[in-house]
Design a protein around this motif. Sequence first.
Motif, short mmCIF file in Angstrom:
data_model
loop_
_atom_site.label_atom_id
_atom_site.label_comp_id
_atom_site.label_asym_id
_atom_site.label_seq_id
_atom_site.Cartn_x
_atom_site.Cartn_y
_atom_site.Cartn_z
N PRO A 119 0.79 -1.23 0.00
CA PRO A 119 0.00 0.00 0.00
C PRO A 119 0.83 1.28 0.00
O PRO A 119 0.27 2.36 -0.16
N GLU A 120 2.15 1.15 0.17
CA GLU A 120 2.97 2.36 0.16
C GLU A 120 2.87 3.09 -1.19
O GLU A 120 2.90 4.33 -1.24
N ASN A 121 2.76 2.30 -2.24
CA ASN A 121 2.67 2.85 -3.59
C ASN A 121 1.47 2.23 -4.30
O ASN A 121 1.61 1.26 -5.04
N PRO A 122 0.28 2.75 -4.06
CA PRO A 122 -0.93 2.15 -4.63
C PRO A 122 -1.04 2.42 -6.14
O PRO A 122 -0.24 3.17 -6.72
N PHE A 123 -2.06 1.80 -6.74
CA PHE A 123 -2.36 2.05 -8.15
C PHE A 123 -2.39 3.55 -8.40
O PHE A 123 -2.94 4.30 -7.58
N PRO A 124 -1.76 4.05 -9.48
CA PRO A 124 -1.19 3.30 -10.61
C PRO A 124 0.33 3.18 -10.58
O PRO A 124 0.96 3.07 -11.65
N ALA A 125 0.97 3.19 -9.40
CA ALA A 125 2.43 3.16 -9.34
C ALA A 125 3.01 1.95 -10.07
O ALA A 125 3.94 2.09 -10.88
N ALA A 126 2.49 0.76 -9.78
CA ALA A 126 3.01 -0.44 -10.43
C ALA A 126 2.82 -0.37 -11.94
O ALA A 126 3.71 -0.77 -12.71
N TRP A 215 -6.62 -6.51 -3.21
CA TRP A 215 -7.24 -5.38 -3.90
C TRP A 215 -7.39 -4.16 -2.98
O TRP A 215 -7.19 -3.03 -3.39
N ASN A 216 -7.75 -4.40 -1.73
CA ASN A 216 -7.93 -3.29 -0.79
C ASN A 216 -6.63 -2.52 -0.54
O ASN A 216 -6.65 -1.31 -0.32
N HIS A 217 -5.51 -3.24 -0.59
CA HIS A 217 -4.22 -2.56 -0.44
C HIS A 217 -3.79 -1.87 -1.73
O HIS A 217 -3.16 -0.81 -1.70
N TYR A 218 -4.13 -2.48 -2.87
CA TYR A 218 -3.68 -1.94 -4.15
C TYR A 218 -4.42 -0.66 -4.52
O TYR A 218 -3.83 0.28 -5.07
N LEU A 219 -5.72 -0.61 -4.24
CA LEU A 219 -6.54 0.53 -4.64
C LEU A 219 -6.75 1.46 -3.45
O LEU A 219 -7.54 1.18 -2.56
N ALA A 220 -6.06 2.58 -3.45
CA ALA A 220 -6.26 3.56 -2.38
C ALA A 220 -7.67 4.11 -2.42
O ALA A 220 -8.27 4.41 -1.39
N ASN A 221 -8.20 4.24 -3.61
CA ASN A 221 -9.59 4.66 -3.83
C ASN A 221 -10.30 3.54 -4.59
O ASN A 221 -9.90 3.21 -5.71
#
Length: 332
Positions: A119-126, A215-221
Motif C-alpha cells: 500500500p505504500e505505492n498504490p495504483f497506478p504506481a506499479a 485489492w484493498n491494499h492496491y486501490l487507495a480509492n
Amino acid sequence: MPLDPTYAMIRRYREVTGFTPLYKMSVAEARHADAETEAAAWDWHEHPEEVFDVDFTGPAGRQTVRVYRPRSDEPLPMVLYFNGGGFVVGSLSTSDSICRALSTMARCVVVSVGYRLAPENPFPAAVDDCFTAVKWAADHAAEFGADSRRIAVAGDSAGGNLAATMALMARDEKGPEISAQVLVYPPLHNDMDSKSMRENKDPMFFNVHSSAWFWNHYLANPADGDSPYASPLKAAEHGGLPAALILTAELCPVRDEGEAYANALSAAGVPVEHHDYPGLPHGFLAVAAKLQTSRDALALMAGYLRRRLGADPVNSTEDAVPATKERVPSGV
C-alpha cells in the motif's frame, strides 16, 4: 474435480504446521512469509547462459530489471515478465525460476520487471513502473541481444494483470508493439461477483479473502478499480490487442475472470488459447519442482511464445483458435 494429490499433501502439511493465510497478517509479515515460501518452493529450474540486473531511471527513481538470456549469436525475441504477489508482496526473486525456465525453453530473452508495491505505492504506481520498463526495454533491446520487433508480455497472478494492462496501454499509446500476451491465473476485475470467487474459501490456499485483501491494499480509492488499467476486464474495447494464452486453475477464485477475459478477447477478434487446469489452486506454477502438471504448463507457455515470436508469428494459423475452456490433464 477433487484437489490434486500433490496439493492435498501440501494442504495437510499446512494444517498440521499451523499455516496462517497472508490476509491475516500485517503487510510486513506477509512479505516475510511470502519470501520464505518462495525460497522453499523452487528447487527446480533451467539455467540460461546469462542472468544479470540492469538499473535505469523509472517514475520514482532507480528501477531494476533482471535479464535472462540463453546462448545465441543472433538477436532473440524478448518477453517482459511481471511477477505475482497481489501488488503487495513479491519481488524479482519471486519469479526467478519461472523466468529461467521460459528463457531456456522458449529460447528468448526474458526481462523480469521490478515495480513498486502497495500500500505504500498504490495504483497506478506499479502500472507506471511496468509501462516505463516496457518502453525502456524496447528502446534498449539490442544492448542485451534482444529483438525489439518481437516482444511479448507475460505474468502470473498480479503479474498477469500487469501483463494484460501493458498490452492495453501499448495499444492505446501506439506502442511499443506487443506480439503476444501470456496471462497465468490473472485477477482482471476488482469486484467481480463470480461463481469461482464465491466458491473458493479454503484458508489453506489463495481464496476470496486473499483477493479482497490484496485489492484493498492496491486501490487507495475503490473507484480506481473501474480503470481498465487496474481491471482489464472492464476495458470498453478489447479489439486490437495481441494474441493471448490464458491459464486458469479450477480451484482458484479468479478462474472466472480469466475465462471471461478469454471470451472478451475472442469476441473482439483476438486469437486466444485458454487452458483451465483441473484440481489445482491459484499459484500452481510455484510447485514445478514437485508437480509434473506445473512443468507441463511452463512447457505450454514456452511453446506458445516460440510460435508467436517466431519467424512468422503474425501469420501463424496454429494459434488462431477461439477461446475454449480446455481441461488439460497431466502430461499434455
